[in-house]
Design an enzyme around this catalytic site. Structure first.
Site, PDB file in Angstrom:
ATOM      1  N   HIS A   1      17.637  45.658  44.189  1.00 12.49           N
ATOM      2  CA  HIS A   1      16.922  46.935  44.190  1.00 12.49           C
ATOM      3  C   HIS A   1      17.328  47.765  45.406  1.00 12.49           C
ATOM      4  CE1 HIS A   1      14.302  45.433  47.300  1.00 12.49           C
ATOM      5  NE2 HIS A   1      13.777  44.497  46.522  1.00 12.49           N
TER       6      HIS A   1
ATOM      7  N   HIS B   1      17.691  46.027  48.880  1.00 12.72           N
ATOM      8  CA  HIS B   1      18.913  45.234  49.069  1.00 12.72           C
ATOM      9  C   HIS B   1      20.109  46.173  49.238  1.00 12.72           C
ATOM     10  CE1 HIS B   1      16.491  42.580  46.169  1.00 12.72           C
ATOM     11  NE2 HIS B   1      16.387  42.006  47.347  1.00 12.72           N
TER      12      HIS B   1
ATOM     13  N   CYS C   1       2.634  29.376  52.070  1.00  9.94           N
ATOM     14  CA  CYS C   1       2.782  30.572  51.224  1.00  9.94           C
ATOM     15  C   CYS C   1       4.095  30.450  50.469  1.00  9.94           C
ATOM     16  CB  CYS C   1       2.781  31.840  52.072  1.00  9.94           C
ATOM     17  SG  CYS C   1       3.212  33.285  51.081  1.00  9.94           S
TER      18      CYS C   1
ATOM     19  N   CYS D   1       6.608  33.386  51.054  1.00  6.12           N
ATOM     20  CA  CYS D   1       7.362  33.320  52.314  1.00  6.12           C
ATOM     21  C   CYS D   1       8.168  32.032  52.392  1.00  6.12           C
ATOM     22  CB  CYS D   1       6.429  33.348  53.525  1.00  6.12           C
ATOM     23  SG  CYS D   1       5.454  34.827  53.686  1.00  6.12           S
TER      24      CYS D   1
ATOM     25  N   CYS E   1      -1.980  35.816  52.895  1.00  9.80           N
ATOM     26  CA  CYS E   1      -0.691  36.140  53.499  1.00  9.80           C
ATOM     27  C   CYS E   1      -0.590  37.662  53.526  1.00  9.80           C
ATOM     28  CB  CYS E   1       0.447  35.553  52.658  1.00  9.80           C
ATOM     29  SG  CYS E   1       2.023  36.346  53.034  1.00  9.80           S
TER      30      CYS E   1
ATOM     31  N   HIS F   1       2.268  38.949  51.059  1.00 11.29           N
ATOM     32  CA  HIS F   1       2.193  38.720  49.609  1.00 11.29           C
ATOM     33  C   HIS F   1       0.790  38.882  49.031  1.00 11.29           C
ATOM     34  CE1 HIS F   1       5.987  36.825  50.876  1.00 11.29           C
ATOM     35  NE2 HIS F   1       6.409  37.359  49.748  1.00 11.29           N
TER      36      HIS F   1
ATOM     37  N   LYS G   1       4.446  51.077  48.234  1.00 11.34           N
ATOM     38  CA  LYS G   1       5.282  49.881  48.354  1.00 11.34           C
ATOM     39  C   LYS G   1       5.982  49.624  47.014  1.00 11.34           C
ATOM     40  CE  LYS G   1       5.114  45.174  49.734  1.00 11.34           C
ATOM     41  NZ  LYS G   1       4.469  43.973  50.062  1.00 11.34           N
TER      42      LYS G   1
ATOM     43  N   LYS H   1       7.212  45.154  41.504  1.00 11.64           N
ATOM     44  CA  LYS H   1       7.402  44.991  40.064  1.00 11.64           C
ATOM     45  C   LYS H   1       6.103  45.294  39.326  1.00 11.64           C
ATOM     46  CE  LYS H   1      10.632  41.753  38.062  1.00 11.64           C
ATOM     47  NZ  LYS H   1      10.964  40.332  37.989  1.00 11.64           N
TER      48      LYS H   1
HETATM   49  N1  MSP Z   1      16.886  34.891  51.183  1.00 13.41           N
HETATM   50  C1  MSP Z   1      16.235  35.493  52.270  1.00 13.41           C
HETATM   51  C2  MSP Z   1      17.220  35.851  53.359  1.00 13.41           C
HETATM   52  C3  MSP Z   1      18.000  34.692  53.912  1.00 13.41           C
HETATM   53  S1  MSP Z   1      19.173  35.221  55.092  1.00 13.41           S
HETATM   54  C4  MSP Z   1      19.730  33.828  55.778  1.00 13.41           C
HETATM   55  C5  MSP Z   1      15.536  36.763  51.801  1.00 13.41           C
HETATM   56  N2  MSP Z   1      15.997  37.341  50.681  1.00 13.41           N
HETATM   57  S2  MSP Z   1      15.411  38.690  50.019  1.00 13.41           S
HETATM   58  O1  MSP Z   1      16.057  38.814  48.745  1.00 13.41           O
HETATM   59  O2  MSP Z   1      13.997  38.701  50.027  1.00 13.41           O
HETATM   60  O3  MSP Z   1      15.978  39.842  50.902  1.00 13.41           O
HETATM   61  C6  MSP Z   1      15.287  40.355  52.006  1.00 13.41           C
HETATM   62  C7  MSP Z   1      16.095  41.493  52.564  1.00 13.41           C
HETATM   63  O4  MSP Z   1      16.335  42.467  51.524  1.00 13.41           O
HETATM   64  C8  MSP Z   1      15.439  42.293  53.662  1.00 13.41           C
HETATM   65  O5  MSP Z   1      15.544  41.693  54.930  1.00 13.41           O
HETATM   66  C9  MSP Z   1      16.225  43.578  53.552  1.00 13.41           C
HETATM   67  O6  MSP Z   1      17.505  43.399  54.044  1.00 13.41           O
HETATM   68  C10 MSP Z   1      16.276  43.778  52.060  1.00 13.41           C
HETATM   69  N3  MSP Z   1      15.069  44.433  51.552  1.00 13.41           N
HETATM   70  C11 MSP Z   1      14.261  43.962  50.556  1.00 13.41           C
HETATM   71  N4  MSP Z   1      13.302  44.888  50.317  1.00 13.41           N
HETATM   72  C12 MSP Z   1      13.447  45.942  51.135  1.00 13.41           C
HETATM   73  C13 MSP Z   1      12.835  47.220  51.241  1.00 13.41           C
HETATM   74  N5  MSP Z   1      11.824  47.593  50.490  1.00 13.41           N
HETATM   75  N6  MSP Z   1      13.363  48.088  52.130  1.00 13.41           N
HETATM   76  C14 MSP Z   1      14.450  47.784  52.904  1.00 13.41           C
HETATM   77  N7  MSP Z   1      15.056  46.608  52.809  1.00 13.41           N
HETATM   78  C15 MSP Z   1      14.501  45.601  52.067  1.00 13.41           C
HETATM   79  O7  MSP Z   1      14.632  37.206  52.495  1.00 13.41           O
END
Ligand code: MSP
Length: 646
Positions: free
Chosen positions: A17, A20, A125, A128, A142, A145, A294, A297
């Site tokens: 999304h 990412h 959690c 997390c 949490c 979440h 925020k 889904k």
């Molecule tokens: N798998 C772990 C990371 C392990 S790294 C060794 C994880 N994955 S995640 O799919 O949840 O990705 C989190 C990351 O996605 C955030 O740190 C950020 O880089 C990005 N984002 C996810 N949602 C976001 C927003 N709403 N806004 C900005 N970035 C965000 O955590």
């Protein structure tokens, strides 16, 4: 110089999304920028494929974990090229090489005595994927979440994280740039001011099988974070591959604030135990919301990058996210905001500058770049600004202040547009005596376009390749691919023939019905005029967030020489700074010491009676019997100096 830039590896329990995409766009932009600076760059992203969440998501879909992770990981891998993102390595934690390295390092840490077996009860959690401390819970839930964690008692293996607490604090304190922006560094230091608990790094196979088996006990799998963080080493072929020696010393991790703790605390303590040098920098950004809400889904407002690319184009999306978000702070996405940026910054400012300049060259010099000759008009406007913009751009991009870098570039675009109007090439062309001047003006415009193609390339690679082609330069010319070689003014070879290309950015209708809405047959959202009028004079949440309000403690105060009104205050917030305040008529210097006041911490410094003021103290003003009374604002209880007011 080398650069190793990484994104988090994303969980495959959901499709890519906007969040990412943002992180990965930044990493791509930064790696392109470092290449323009001449660095040898390696950029890595990938997917995190073990753990409770993934096993659960696979089960929901009726797939085996393996089938499921293959499918979603491919979606991430296939999304990035659509956004012009070109990583050098895409890593998966289910790769055999990664599994082998995790087991090797676990064994090493275990043999050293840094892993022990113990019983533990705690609040777990699932979201997390970790136990939360009592302090972290909010109303028993949490905070991230909004779920009540499960109370679990089990025997597990623990990593002696606490053993490395002091070493980590010392490292953060002696390396101010280890974690940036500063607010996140402070957050980590404040967390580390309490004793650290050891980290539970195993899960019994009775509860979870989808993980990497512990090499010293087959009835446990590895906790997903201990597994995932090691990806940053696997990707360099640690320990023997030459890539490790070449890149690790320059490792910069990029994450959002949600995963600060694993990266700023778990990971460095793991590295200390593994006797591997710590990474160089951790860059932490804020969160994207959608229409001030925020992204989730369940609300149904998740923004998919592929749909945005289809609607606005990849370069426009890249520009928008980098320009709109101040790195480190949260921002809100809306389709109106992206259309507005596309129309004003891209189509109007950059697009028009490009098409007008090119059209004039075609018309007045037959599409051939003229020789600027000796222009004796002493017109160095564009050249001087370009030099200053280039310096500011390079500094901002190096510091992950992308919005600042782009703001600087747009100053140049705006001046160039004004330069056309003030020089009126269409008038100059009518007077043969002015031919030299006309050529100089046209040359200055074309040279500006070249520098723009150079500086904007990391952000909008496709557009800049188009511009470069239009300018008649090879796309790999050092004039547009190397900041050191191409950054000077006056390099554009006279005599170059321009090439006709389409407009860079066609304008978009602001209230365009999105493709999704068309499909659903819904009308476009209408903004009522009445609502707009009633909102006049109001600011958006982001504008408010842009003001950095802090609690500051006054540690010294003295009158400013030759002024009845001004006091020079030295405040702690948490670093010391000087603020000049017009409060001498209402407060004596001595009564202010120790007082906690509210300040605006991000105002541009100004000089008042020869003293530089770095901020503003807030106060309430009222009129009593025709006289102004002033009372300083403060907080109702004592808080740590530097605390944010929101
Ligand atoms: N798998 C772990 C990371 C392990 S790294 C060794 C994880 N994955 S995640 O799919 O949840 O990705 C989190 C990351 O996605 C955030 O740190 C950020 O880089 C990005 N984002 C996810 N949602 C976001 C927003 N709403 N806004 C900005 N970035 C965000 O955590």
């Amino acid at each position: 110089m080398t650069t190793y830039i990484t994104t988090p590896i994303y969980y495959v329990n959901a499709q890519p999304h906007l969040g990412h995409a943002y992180t990965t766009i930044i990493a791509d932009t930064y790696s392109r920028f470092r290449r323009l600076e001449g660095d040898d760059v390696r950029f890595q992203t990938g997917t995190d494929e073990h753990g409770d969440k993934i096993a659960e998501a696979a089960e929901k879909q009726g797939l085996s974990p393996r089938e499921y992770v293959d499918r979603i990981s491919a979606m991430f891998r296939d999304t990035w090229p659509l956004l012009h993102i070109t990583p050098d390595n895409f890593i998966r934690t289910t790769d055999t090489g990664h599994i082998a390295l995790v087991q090797k390092l676990l064994q090493q840490v275990y043999d050293k005595g840094d892993i022990y077996f113990d019983e533990y009860s705690g609040n777990y959690c699932k979201g997390c994927e970790r136990f939360l401390t009592e302090k972290e819970l909010m109303d028993g839930k949490c905070p991230d979440h909004q779920t009540v964690p499960e109370e679990i008692t089990e025997q597990n293996y623990f990593f002696r994280m606490s053993k490395y607490q002091q070493q980590l604090i010392d490292h953060i304190q002696t390396n101010p740039e280890f974690i940036t922006p500063e607010r996140y560094r402070n957050e980590v230091l404040s967390f580390l001011s309490e004793p650290l608990e050891d980290l539970c790094i195993s899960r019994p196979t009775s509860r979870l099988t989808w993980g990497i088996q512990l090499p010293f006990d087959s009835s446990f799998v590895t906790y997903v974070w201990f597994d995932a963080l090691i990806n940053y080493l696997t990707g360099l072929g640690y320990p023997d591959d030459e890539k490790f020696a070449r890149y690790w010393g320059s490792a910069e991790h990029l994450i959002a604030k949600d995963i600060l703790k694993p990266h700023a605390i778990f990971w460095p303590t793991m590295l200390l135990s593994m006797e591997i040098p710590l990474y160089k920098k951790l860059h932490v950004h804020g969160y994207w919301n959608v229409d001030e809400t925020k992204m989730s889904k369940s609300i149904g407002n998740v923004v998919r990058p592929a749909e945005l690319v289809e609607e606005y184009g990849a370069d426009c999306l890249r520009y928008f996210v980098l320009r709109e978000m101040s790195f480190g702070l949260d921002a809100s996405f809306s389709s109106d905001a992206i259309v507005a940026r596309k129309n004003s910054d891209l189509a109007n400012d950059l697009g028009n500058l490009y098409s007008r300049s090119m059209a004039m060259l075609v018309k007045y010099t037959g599409g051939v770049v003229p020789d600027p000759g000796k222009d004796d008009s002493d017109d160095t406007l564009l050249r001087d600004l370009a030099a200053s913009v280039l310096i500011r751009y390079r500094k901002a991009m190096s510091n992950f202040e992308f919005h600042r870098g782009l703001q600087a570039v747009w100053e140049l675009i705006s001046l160039a547009n004004k330069y056309i109007v003030s020089n009126e090439p269409w008038t100059l062309v009518k007077d043969p005596a002015m031919e030299g001047r006309l050529h100089a003006v046209l040359y200055n415009l074309i040279e500006t376009l070249r520098l723009l193609a150079l500086m904007l390339q990391p952000v909008m690679p496709e557009t800049c390749a188009k511009m470069t082609t239009g300018l008649g330069l090879p796309v790999d010319s050092p004039f547009v691919t190397d900041l050191a070689q191409g950054g000077d003014w006056g390099l554009f070879p006279a005599g170059t023939g321009l090439v006709a290309i389409d407009a860079l950015f066609p304008r978009m209708e602001k209230k365009k019905v999105s493709k999704k809405q068309q499909k659903k047959g819904k009308p476009a959202k209408k903004k009522k005029k009445v609502v707009e009028e009633s909102l006049e004079g109001m600011i958006s949440f982001e504008q408010f967030q842009g003001v950095d309000l802090r609690v500051a403690e006054i540690v010294a105060a003295e009158p400013v020489k030759k002024s009845d009104r001004l006091l020079k205050l030295t405040v702690k917030a948490p670093q010391e700074r000087v603020i000049v305040a017009g409060i001498a008529e209402y407060y004596s210097a001595s009564e202010l010491i120790g007082m906690q006041v509210l300040i605006v911490a991000n105002l541009k410094p100004v000089r008042l009676m020869g003293v530089e003021s770095q901020g503003m103290v807030l106060a309430a003003k009222e009129e009593v019997d025709g006289r102004t009374q002033l009372v300083l604002s403060t907080v109702s209880g004592k808080v740590a100096p530097g605390s944010r007011v929101a």
